[in-house]
Design a protein around this motif. Structure first.
Motif, PDB file in Angstrom:
ATOM      1  N   ILE A   1      49.554 -23.018  18.485  1.00 32.05           N
ATOM      2  CA  ILE A   1      47.996 -23.930  18.551  1.00 32.05           C
ATOM      3  C   ILE A   1      48.940 -24.795  19.474  1.00 32.05           C
ATOM      4  CG2 ILE A   1      46.445 -25.543  18.156  1.00 32.05           C
ATOM      5  CD1 ILE A   1      46.448 -24.144  15.440  1.00 32.05           C
TER       6      ILE A   1
ATOM      7  N   ARG B   1      33.353 -19.333  15.167  1.00 34.04           N
ATOM      8  CA  ARG B   1      32.123 -20.564  14.714  1.00 34.04           C
ATOM      9  C   ARG B   1      32.373 -21.863  14.495  1.00 34.04           C
ATOM     10  NH1 ARG B   1      27.483 -18.499  11.243  1.00 34.04           N
ATOM     11  NH2 ARG B   1      27.575 -20.297   9.775  1.00 34.04           N
TER      12      ARG B   1
ATOM     13  N   ALA C   1      45.118 -14.896  17.154  1.00 29.33           N
ATOM     14  CA  ALA C   1      46.618 -14.765  17.370  1.00 29.33           C
ATOM     15  C   ALA C   1      47.219 -14.259  18.409  1.00 29.33           C
ATOM     16  CB  ALA C   1      46.964 -16.281  16.917  1.00 29.33           C
TER      17      ALA C   1
ATOM     18  N   ALA D   1      35.072 -26.564  16.050  1.00 28.32           N
ATOM     19  CA  ALA D   1      36.110 -26.730  17.156  1.00 28.32           C
ATOM     20  C   ALA D   1      36.358 -25.275  17.178  1.00 28.32           C
ATOM     21  CB  ALA D   1      36.647 -28.242  17.333  1.00 28.32           C
ATOM     22  N   THR D   2      36.466 -24.358  18.533  1.00 28.55           N
ATOM     23  CA  THR D   2      36.857 -23.236  18.552  1.00 28.55           C
ATOM     24  C   THR D   2      37.373 -23.153  19.806  1.00 28.55           C
ATOM     25  OG1 THR D   2      36.776 -21.274  18.881  1.00 28.55           O
ATOM     26  CG2 THR D   2      34.549 -22.601  18.908  1.00 28.55           C
ATOM     27  N   SER D   3      38.512 -22.086  20.511  1.00 32.46           N
ATOM     28  CA  SER D   3      39.220 -21.494  21.433  1.00 32.46           C
ATOM     29  C   SER D   3      38.219 -20.955  21.684  1.00 32.46           C
ATOM     30  CB  SER D   3      40.644 -21.692  21.447  1.00 32.46           C
ATOM     31  OG  SER D   3      40.775 -21.282  20.535  1.00 32.46           O
ATOM     32  N   LYS D   4      37.503 -20.123  21.440  1.00 29.96           N
ATOM     33  CA  LYS D   4      36.768 -18.855  21.155  1.00 29.96           C
ATOM     34  C   LYS D   4      35.814 -17.955  22.133  1.00 29.96           C
ATOM     35  CE  LYS D   4      40.420 -17.836  17.179  1.00 29.96           C
ATOM     36  NZ  LYS D   4      40.090 -17.361  15.885  1.00 29.96           N
TER      37      LYS D   4
ATOM     38  N   GLY E   1      37.162 -14.592  14.421  1.00 32.45           N
ATOM     39  CA  GLY E   1      36.481 -15.889  14.891  1.00 32.45           C
ATOM     40  C   GLY E   1      35.944 -16.442  15.683  1.00 32.45           C
TER      41      GLY E   1
ATOM     42  N   ASN F   1      41.880 -15.759  12.324  1.00 31.94           N
ATOM     43  CA  ASN F   1      42.989 -16.445  12.888  1.00 31.94           C
ATOM     44  C   ASN F   1      44.168 -16.134  12.859  1.00 31.94           C
ATOM     45  OD1 ASN F   1      40.398 -17.972  12.775  1.00 31.94           O
ATOM     46  ND2 ASN F   1      42.152 -20.024  11.410  1.00 31.94           N
TER      47      ASN F   1
ATOM     48  N   THR G   1      52.118 -19.869  13.654  1.00 35.67           N
ATOM     49  CA  THR G   1      51.626 -21.090  12.918  1.00 35.67           C
ATOM     50  C   THR G   1      51.451 -20.625  11.499  1.00 35.67           C
ATOM     51  OG1 THR G   1      49.764 -20.731  14.114  1.00 35.67           O
ATOM     52  CG2 THR G   1      49.016 -21.663  12.545  1.00 35.67           C
TER      53      THR G   1
HETATM   54  P1  ADP Z   1      37.481 -20.159  14.968  1.00 30.30           P
HETATM   55  O1  ADP Z   1      38.271 -19.221  14.046  1.00 30.30           O
HETATM   56  O2  ADP Z   1      36.120 -19.482  14.452  1.00 30.30           O
HETATM   57  O3  ADP Z   1      38.168 -20.717  16.085  1.00 30.30           O
HETATM   58  P2  ADP Z   1      38.984 -21.998  13.071  1.00 30.30           P
HETATM   59  O4  ADP Z   1      38.314 -23.077  12.235  1.00 30.30           O
HETATM   60  O5  ADP Z   1      39.521 -21.114  11.813  1.00 30.30           O
HETATM   61  O6  ADP Z   1      37.141 -21.289  14.237  1.00 30.30           O
HETATM   62  O7  ADP Z   1      39.959 -22.053  14.028  1.00 30.30           O
HETATM   63  C1  ADP Z   1      39.929 -23.340  14.885  1.00 30.30           C
HETATM   64  C2  ADP Z   1      40.960 -22.876  16.505  1.00 30.30           C
HETATM   65  O8  ADP Z   1      42.169 -22.934  15.863  1.00 30.30           O
HETATM   66  C3  ADP Z   1      40.971 -21.918  16.555  1.00 30.30           C
HETATM   67  O9  ADP Z   1      39.574 -21.670  17.791  1.00 30.30           O
HETATM   68  C4  ADP Z   1      41.926 -21.389  17.016  1.00 30.30           C
HETATM   69  O10 ADP Z   1      41.969 -21.795  18.961  1.00 30.30           O
HETATM   70  C5  ADP Z   1      43.010 -22.482  16.735  1.00 30.30           C
HETATM   71  N1  ADP Z   1      43.595 -21.448  15.565  1.00 30.30           N
HETATM   72  C6  ADP Z   1      43.533 -21.564  14.213  1.00 30.30           C
HETATM   73  N2  ADP Z   1      44.325 -20.923  13.402  1.00 30.30           N
HETATM   74  C7  ADP Z   1      45.289 -20.633  14.384  1.00 30.30           C
HETATM   75  C8  ADP Z   1      46.233 -19.526  14.752  1.00 30.30           C
HETATM   76  N3  ADP Z   1      46.900 -19.136  13.177  1.00 30.30           N
HETATM   77  N4  ADP Z   1      47.225 -19.752  15.285  1.00 30.30           N
HETATM   78  C9  ADP Z   1      46.810 -19.749  16.752  1.00 30.30           C
HETATM   79  N5  ADP Z   1      45.752 -20.557  16.680  1.00 30.30           N
HETATM   80  C10 ADP Z   1      44.998 -20.985  15.740  1.00 30.30           C
END
Ligand code: ADP
Ligand code: MG
Length: 600
Positions: free
Chosen positions: A65, A97, A39, A78-81, A95, A35, A144
């Protein structure tokens, strides 16, 4: 019947899913690192207590975030990716999933503070066993920080599978160091129980990252793997650093693979590397390597398993060949003609150097380490992964790492023989300076390759004896001839059992020349039995005859003999080393000659 079928409650479902993603503290650490890397962090600190069960805290200086999304990040899927199903066909983030945060939070207590780059204040959220217990605005630096404590404390079943705190810590350390290798431009800092630490410089240089993980000496002796020019973007390439064959390891755990910088496990690729080292390394020894395979995202499926450590390649065979060839090329290119350096510094003539880094050494003592010596005028940027920014090289805390990639020199130019020194070395001139060739080592190489080629063609050059001779051998050698009849015949020996431990020898390899056939037969069998460190019987056989028949040091040669030998050496696939990897020659370039004589 055990009851009616009904959908699992979300909290139960997420705990089941959590088991797949978060198997142990190291897997939680891996998800948190991924993560942070996704980021865009350039600095990641990790604190681990009690094997990661007590605490794992990861701080990054990445994008953070946005406050309105913090709670959502802990929802499953929930993912931003990834937004569209098609995105899954070409994943470019680690990431995708959307499972890690909810999975971790369902089996521990999580505290996360974060601030997005463009926001004034940050957010803090506390989640315990899957429920949000606090959510508030807070001051925080961009980036973060996530703390995970009490991992699996409500899961005795899972706890039972965990090993000792020390063992779990060491797995975490492996994860962190692997990512430090995959991302040389990111500075990792790992803080463990009892003051143990690991830090990578984040300079963008892979060699410096390797130095942080495996030590400076090892890093210096790694060979650069440069990918073959790709015809177009759709091709996969392999690059990285692969170990000098002299620094073998007892197991495979020192070979790391990354696919588009994702650390993966893949047995087949391990075999590809082993095969590339064949002939360079003794049996049951394993190399050290850090290999990144760049694969067009559409050519690899990273969604094969929740932990994302196994991937499937659309063209597995091609990737296998790419890796094998890249490693092999590095090995062949970097077992080159050792160069004579720094004679000027004086100590050269009297002190053979034992250190690979001593640039003042005249004799290139440790053959494979030689290319690591820094040389002026060849400086080029450190090796990083293709898209690794290298802007911060100068801050590197790791000193003295030679940065030049080695110039491959796997082919030998045409040489003009000038004479012989001490009846042992042939002096020759090439397009760029002077060569001193060790006649014995060179001849061994020539014979070794010739015998292997003849064995492969199935037509060894045999000299039939006018009168067959009977040779008695000891039981061990008798057994060898019996079990390795094919290898013995492939050398050019025509033999038949003659009762007891005796053999009737009707023909011998032409290569033996005038040596006594009976004596040569026994000698060669003994050398084969000894093996010389070679694995296959074909190579053992080739080695034995090369060792037996090569011209000795101290034998005076006439000009034609020297020219003949040099011509045959030029034709070799690996002219620069003897079958054992010792140099066959040293090279003094025109530039060096000029420097030594003060002409430049
Ligand atoms: P994934 O990595 O598969 O998208 P995660 O459950 O690991 O799913 O994280 C969910 C979302 O939280 C990520 O898509 C991202 O948008 C945000 N996120 C998690 N950790 C970080 C971080 N260290 N810095 C920025 N955004 C983060
Ligand atoms: Mg993630």
């Amino acid at each position: 019947m055990t009851g009616a079928i009904r959908l699992l409650r979300p909290d139960v479902a997420s705990k089941i899913a959590a088991g797949e993603v978060i198997e142990r503290p190291a897997s939680a650490t891996k998800e948190l690192l991924e993560n942070a890397l996704d980021a865009g962090a350039t600095r990641i600190s990790i604190e681990v207590r009690g094997g990661g069960v007590e605490l794992i805290r990861v701080s990054d200086n990445g994008s953070g975030i946005p406050s309105d999304q913090v709670e959502l990040a802990f929802e499953r899927f929930a993912t931003s990716k990834v937004t569209r199903a098609e995105d899954l066909d070409a994943i470019t983030t680690l990431g995708f999933r959307g499972e890690a945060l909810p999975s971790i939070a369902s089996v521990s207590r999580v505290t996360l503070s974060t601030r997005a780059q463009d926001e004034e204040s940050g957010t803090r959220i506390d989640v315990s066993d899957g429920s949000v217990v606090r959510l508030e605005a807070t001051g925080a630096p961009t980036g973060t920080t996530i703390g995970v404590s009490g991992l699996f404390r409500n899961f005795p079943a899972r706890q039972k599978f965990l090993r000792s705190a020390g063992a779990e810590t060491s797995r975490i350390q492996t994860v962190v160091t692997r990512y430090a290798l995959a991302y040389p431009e990111v500075a990792f800092e790992l803080d463990l129980d009892r003051g143990k630490r690991f830090a990578s410089p984040g300079s963008g240089s892979l060699r410096e990252a390797v130095a942080a993980v495996y030590g400076l000496k090892t890093a210096q002796a790694m060979l650069e793997m440069s990918p073959e020019e790709a015809d177009d973007d759709s091709q996969s390439t392999a690059r990285g650093l692969t170990g000098d064959p002299s620094m073998s390891r007892a197991n495979r755990s020192y070979v790391s693979f990354f696919v588009n910088r994702r650390w993966i496990q893949n047995r087949a690729l391990g075999v590809a590397v082993d095969q590339a080292y064949h002939g360079f390394m003794a049996e049951r020894r394993f190399p050290l390597a850090v290999i990144n395979i760049d694969v067009p995202p559409g050519e690899v499926d990273v969604n094969a398993h929740p932990s994302k450590t196994e991937v499937r390649f659309r063209q597995e065979g091609q990737i296998f060949a790419t890796v094998q060839q890249a490693v092999r090329r590095a090995l062949i290119a970097h077992a080159p003609v050792p160069e004579v350096r720094g004679v000027r510094q004086g100590q050269a003539h009297t002190q053979p150097s034992s250190s690979s880094t001593a640039s003042g050494s005249f004799w290139p003592a440790p053959p494979f380490l030689r290319q690591e010596r820094p040389s002026a005028g060849m400086a080029s940027p450190p090796i990083g992964w293709p898209d690794a920014p290298t802007g911060r090289q100068n801050e590197s805390p790791v000193p003295d790492i030679p940065q030049e990639p080695v110039v491959p020199r796997n082919t030998l130019p045409v040489l003009r023989v000038l004479g012989q020194v001490q009846s042992t070395y042939i002096v020759a001139e090439g397009p760029d300076g002077m060569y001193l060739i060790d006649q014995h080592a060179a001849h061994e190489r020539v014979i070794f390759e010739q015998v292997k080629a003849e064995a492969m063609s199935g037509e060894p050059d045999v000299q039939t004896l006018l009168e067959p001779i009977v040779v008695e051998v000891n039981p061990e050698l008798h057994n060898l001839v019996r079990t390795q009849a094919k290898a013995v015949a492939s050398l050019g020996f025509l033999v038949e059992p003659f009762g007891g431990d005796a053999y009737l020898v009707r023909g011998v390899p032409v290569l033996l020349g005038a040596s006594d056939p009976a004596q040569a037969f026994v000698d060669i069998l003994e050398l084969m039995a000894d093996g010389g460190g070679f694995e296959t019987w074909e190579e053992r056989a080739a080695y034995s005859i090369a060792c037996h028949s090569a011209i000795r040091a101290g034998k005076t040669l006439v000009h034609e003999e020297m020219t003949g030998l040099v011509r045959r050496l030029e034709a070799c696939v690996q002219p620069n080393t003897c079958p054992h990897g010792r140099p066959t020659m040293i090279h003094m370039t025109t530039g060096q000659l000029e420097r030594e004589f003060g002409r430049r």
